[in-house]
Design an enzyme around this catalytic site. Sequence first.
Site, PDB file in Angstrom:
ATOM      1  N   ARG A 185       0.858  -1.255  -0.001  1.00 21.74           N
ATOM      2  CA  ARG A 185      -0.027   0.069   0.066  1.00 21.74           C
ATOM      3  C   ARG A 185       0.873   1.328  -0.072  1.00 21.74           C
ATOM      4  O   ARG A 185       1.969   1.325   0.571  1.00 21.74           O
ATOM      5  CB  ARG A 185      -0.854  -0.029   1.206  1.00 21.74           C
ATOM      6  CG  ARG A 185      -2.014   0.962   1.130  1.00 21.74           C
ATOM      7  CD  ARG A 185      -2.666   1.039   2.648  1.00 21.74           C
ATOM      8  NE  ARG A 185      -1.823   1.913   3.716  1.00 21.74           N
ATOM      9  CZ  ARG A 185      -2.516   2.421   4.515  1.00 21.74           C
ATOM     10  NH1 ARG A 185      -3.918   2.173   4.918  1.00 21.74           N
ATOM     11  NH2 ARG A 185      -1.896   3.323   5.529  1.00 21.74           N
ATOM     12  N   TYR A 245      -3.130  11.466   6.456  1.00 17.54           N
ATOM     13  CA  TYR A 245      -3.468  10.116   7.023  1.00 17.54           C
ATOM     14  C   TYR A 245      -2.238   9.372   6.450  1.00 17.54           C
ATOM     15  O   TYR A 245      -1.998   9.245   5.380  1.00 17.54           O
ATOM     16  CB  TYR A 245      -4.645   9.668   6.646  1.00 17.54           C
ATOM     17  CG  TYR A 245      -4.559   8.173   6.631  1.00 17.54           C
ATOM     18  CD1 TYR A 245      -4.535   7.651   5.392  1.00 17.54           C
ATOM     19  CD2 TYR A 245      -4.753   7.405   7.750  1.00 17.54           C
ATOM     20  CE1 TYR A 245      -4.591   6.113   5.411  1.00 17.54           C
ATOM     21  CE2 TYR A 245      -4.598   6.251   8.006  1.00 17.54           C
ATOM     22  CZ  TYR A 245      -4.434   5.487   6.684  1.00 17.54           C
ATOM     23  OH  TYR A 245      -4.744   4.234   6.776  1.00 17.54           O
ATOM     24  N   ASP A 278      -5.292   3.824   0.320  1.00 15.20           N
ATOM     25  CA  ASP A 278      -6.424   4.194   1.117  1.00 15.20           C
ATOM     26  C   ASP A 278      -6.848   5.658   0.998  1.00 15.20           C
ATOM     27  O   ASP A 278      -6.019   6.367   1.370  1.00 15.20           O
ATOM     28  CB  ASP A 278      -5.935   3.732   2.406  1.00 15.20           C
ATOM     29  CG  ASP A 278      -7.324   3.686   3.630  1.00 15.20           C
ATOM     30  OD1 ASP A 278      -6.973   2.867   4.532  1.00 15.20           O
ATOM     31  OD2 ASP A 278      -8.370   4.233   3.268  1.00 15.20           O
ATOM     32  N   HIS A 333      -9.511   6.463   2.751  1.00 12.12           N
ATOM     33  CA  HIS A 333      -9.702   6.887   4.269  1.00 12.12           C
ATOM     34  C   HIS A 333     -11.083   7.899   4.198  1.00 12.12           C
ATOM     35  O   HIS A 333     -11.102   8.858   5.019  1.00 12.12           O
ATOM     36  CB  HIS A 333      -8.513   7.671   4.706  1.00 12.12           C
ATOM     37  CG  HIS A 333      -8.570   6.954   6.239  1.00 12.12           C
ATOM     38  ND1 HIS A 333      -8.678   7.510   7.291  1.00 12.12           N
ATOM     39  CD2 HIS A 333      -7.830   5.699   6.461  1.00 12.12           C
ATOM     40  CE1 HIS A 333      -8.621   6.903   8.381  1.00 12.12           C
ATOM     41  NE2 HIS A 333      -7.901   5.877   8.176  1.00 12.12           N
ATOM     42  N   GLU A 393      -9.256   1.778  -1.293  1.00 11.12           N
ATOM     43  CA  GLU A 393     -10.015   1.351   0.006  1.00 11.12           C
ATOM     44  C   GLU A 393     -10.624   2.777   0.571  1.00 11.12           C
ATOM     45  O   GLU A 393     -10.217   3.693   0.277  1.00 11.12           O
ATOM     46  CB  GLU A 393      -8.777   1.070   1.000  1.00 11.12           C
ATOM     47  CG  GLU A 393      -9.729   0.863   2.255  1.00 11.12           C
ATOM     48  CD  GLU A 393      -8.686   0.599   3.380  1.00 11.12           C
ATOM     49  OE1 GLU A 393      -7.432   0.131   2.776  1.00 11.12           O
ATOM     50  OE2 GLU A 393      -8.779   0.274   4.734  1.00 11.12           O
ATOM     51  N   GLU A 427     -13.667  -1.625   7.065  1.00 14.05           N
ATOM     52  CA  GLU A 427     -12.723  -1.960   8.452  1.00 14.05           C
ATOM     53  C   GLU A 427     -13.522  -1.250   9.549  1.00 14.05           C
ATOM     54  O   GLU A 427     -13.169  -1.711  10.815  1.00 14.05           O
ATOM     55  CB  GLU A 427     -11.150  -1.020   8.279  1.00 14.05           C
ATOM     56  CG  GLU A 427     -11.343   0.361   8.085  1.00 14.05           C
ATOM     57  CD  GLU A 427      -9.929   0.927   7.898  1.00 14.05           C
ATOM     58  OE1 GLU A 427      -9.273   0.176   7.324  1.00 14.05           O
ATOM     59  OE2 GLU A 427      -9.726   1.942   8.598  1.00 14.05           O
ATOM     60  N   ARG A 462     -13.567  -5.695   4.327  1.00 14.62           N
ATOM     61  CA  ARG A 462     -12.282  -5.294   5.121  1.00 14.62           C
ATOM     62  C   ARG A 462     -12.445  -5.832   6.634  1.00 14.62           C
ATOM     63  O   ARG A 462     -11.922  -5.404   7.445  1.00 14.62           O
ATOM     64  CB  ARG A 462     -11.958  -4.035   4.916  1.00 14.62           C
ATOM     65  CG  ARG A 462     -11.562  -3.600   3.677  1.00 14.62           C
ATOM     66  CD  ARG A 462      -9.995  -3.672   3.479  1.00 14.62           C
ATOM     67  NE  ARG A 462      -9.190  -2.496   4.285  1.00 14.62           N
ATOM     68  CZ  ARG A 462      -8.232  -2.816   5.296  1.00 14.62           C
ATOM     69  NH1 ARG A 462      -7.694  -4.039   5.076  1.00 14.62           N
ATOM     70  NH2 ARG A 462      -7.376  -1.801   5.772  1.00 14.62           N
ATOM     71  N   GLU A 481      -4.030  -7.439   5.653  1.00 16.54           N
ATOM     72  CA  GLU A 481      -3.199  -6.261   5.951  1.00 16.54           C
ATOM     73  C   GLU A 481      -2.136  -6.825   6.797  1.00 16.54           C
ATOM     74  O   GLU A 481      -2.374  -7.485   7.911  1.00 16.54           O
ATOM     75  CB  GLU A 481      -4.043  -5.225   6.403  1.00 16.54           C
ATOM     76  CG  GLU A 481      -3.287  -3.817   6.652  1.00 16.54           C
ATOM     77  CD  GLU A 481      -4.051  -2.786   6.970  1.00 16.54           C
ATOM     78  OE1 GLU A 481      -5.441  -2.966   7.201  1.00 16.54           O
ATOM     79  OE2 GLU A 481      -3.548  -1.625   7.234  1.00 16.54           O
ATOM     80  N   TRP A 513     -11.618  11.837   9.010  1.00 12.38           N
ATOM     81  CA  TRP A 513     -10.120  11.852   8.979  1.00 12.38           C
ATOM     82  C   TRP A 513      -9.783  10.646   8.303  1.00 12.38           C
ATOM     83  O   TRP A 513     -10.348   9.492   8.251  1.00 12.38           O
ATOM     84  CB  TRP A 513      -9.956  11.419  10.621  1.00 12.38           C
ATOM     85  CG  TRP A 513      -8.371  11.272  10.853  1.00 12.38           C
ATOM     86  CD1 TRP A 513      -7.319  12.077  10.379  1.00 12.38           C
ATOM     87  CD2 TRP A 513      -7.755   9.941  11.077  1.00 12.38           C
ATOM     88  NE1 TRP A 513      -6.312  11.361  10.339  1.00 12.38           N
ATOM     89  CE2 TRP A 513      -6.442   9.940  10.915  1.00 12.38           C
ATOM     90  CE3 TRP A 513      -8.454   8.651  11.458  1.00 12.38           C
ATOM     91  CZ2 TRP A 513      -5.333   8.904  11.133  1.00 12.38           C
ATOM     92  CZ3 TRP A 513      -7.583   7.674  11.627  1.00 12.38           C
ATOM     93  CH2 TRP A 513      -6.360   7.791  11.436  1.00 12.38           C
TER      94      TRP A 513
HETATM   95  C1  CS2 Z   1      -6.131   2.265   7.919  1.00 14.20           C
HETATM   96  C2  CS2 Z   1      -6.242   2.079   9.473  1.00 14.20           C
HETATM   97  O1  CS2 Z   1      -4.982   0.388   7.852  1.00 14.20           O
HETATM   98  C3  CS2 Z   1      -5.889   1.007   7.369  1.00 14.20           C
HETATM   99  O2  CS2 Z   1      -6.740   0.649   6.298  1.00 14.20           O
HETATM  100  O3  CS2 Z   1      -7.455   2.798   7.589  1.00 14.20           O
HETATM  101  O4  CS2 Z   1      -4.627   2.087   9.703  1.00 14.20           O
HETATM  102  C4  CS2 Z   1      -7.062   3.183  10.381  1.00 14.20           C
HETATM  103  O5  CS2 Z   1      -6.509   4.485   9.986  1.00 14.20           O
HETATM  104  C5  CS2 Z   1      -6.742   2.684  11.834  1.00 14.20           C
HETATM  105  O6  CS2 Z   1      -7.147   1.342  11.990  1.00 14.20           O
HETATM  106  C6  CS2 Z   1      -7.215   3.582  12.739  1.00 14.20           C
HETATM  107  O7  CS2 Z   1      -7.270   3.135  14.041  1.00 14.20           O
HETATM  108 MG    MG Z   2      -8.334   1.795   5.984  1.00 15.80          MG
END
Ligand code: CS2
Ligand code: MG
Length: 403
Positions: free
Chosen positions: A147, A159, A210, A212, A236, A262, A283, A339, A403
Amino acid sequence: MKITAARVIVCCPGRNFVTLKIETDEGLTGIGDATLNGRELSVVSYLEEHVIPCLIGRDPQQIEDIWQYLYKGAYWRRGPVTMTAIAAVDTALWDIKAKIAGQPLYQLLGGRSRTGIMSYAHATGRDTAETVDEVLRHKEMGYLAIRAQSGIPGLNKVYGVSGNGRMYEPADGPLPGEHDWSTEKYLRHTPGLFQAVREAVGPDTHLLHDAHHRLTPIEAGRLGKELEPFHLFWLEDPTPAENQEAFKLIRHHTTTPLAVGEIFNTVWDCKDLIEQQLIDYIRTTVTHAGGITHLRVIANLASLYQVRTGCHGATDMSPVCMGAALHFDTWVPNFGIQEHMAHSEEMLSVFPHDWRFEKGMLYCGESPGHGVDIDEKLAAKYPYQRAYLPVNRLQHDGTLWSW
Ligand code: CS2
Ligand code: MG
């Protein structure tokens, strides 16, 4: 066999982890991860005040009945705190059941479906050049999938990027950090990042990214289309997924594969996305989606629509989650990728484990259970430290953003 006790162990070896340990009258114990990044103590309280009293005296082998009891019995169903608490109980009970059977957990799920687990690494950099170097470094380490996340020109903190060579950990304290954001700057920068990364790494390495939760659906459609020449494995969290319909619009504009989930905690969060084939990877994780028991429900639905798993595996889920996930990944027929945002040695030292990483692949162990334990004495040396995930504001006017 009866559950005689259960307790929650909170520790902070570089970041907070919450672990549930269940004890039985025949001496077997099981553990589950209950870490909810930035809201850890809410799960601790849910477990200690409302769940553990209901477990004492129950047969730990009645995993499904206990799951239904905790899900329906709460009346207030779903949500990250409830489902993380249920997940920790569920994972600990599967750990115990596999130990009773003297089998590695994957054998109880249906046995081995693959020789190893393809994982993806996190390559981050403050700019494109640094990110390309990090991608190449991880390719050297043997990762088949990487990634890439980079700093954005004109934005201070972004991020996914640590920037100072330290391990990336988004949670910090004592109050949420404030990041700034500009979608325009991000959309202007990202296609060029992947052009440079793809040119450097060649055609065979899987590349992931990602977004996000930060784009609108039409912006996500634009980014997906502009990334098509670089053949991503997935894009993602392109847009906030409370509105599952939104993915129809993205799907209409791009063939870049999409991954989401996630932050989902039950099958209901992703049922439409899966049934309408609006995503390619789901995810959801052992820790936040109700444990092994419910993750199987989600994966089995996904398998009907050629949606594959891509379990979240950031460092803010403990090595216990990784251990249980690898047994799940070893069994699940519609596996996609795992991941692997590698934990630090300090974090791993608190959680003795038998899983291993080799040349981009992860392998669960063969010991009975999920193969992870907790060194309680060592854990006690790392007391909880309140930490929050950051918040994000639009750079030009301070509007609060995802975020
Ligand atoms: C992220 C995460 O790994 C990912 O795909 O979206 O690192 C996420 O930011 C964290 O789990 C938040 O605690
Ligand atoms: Mg993520």
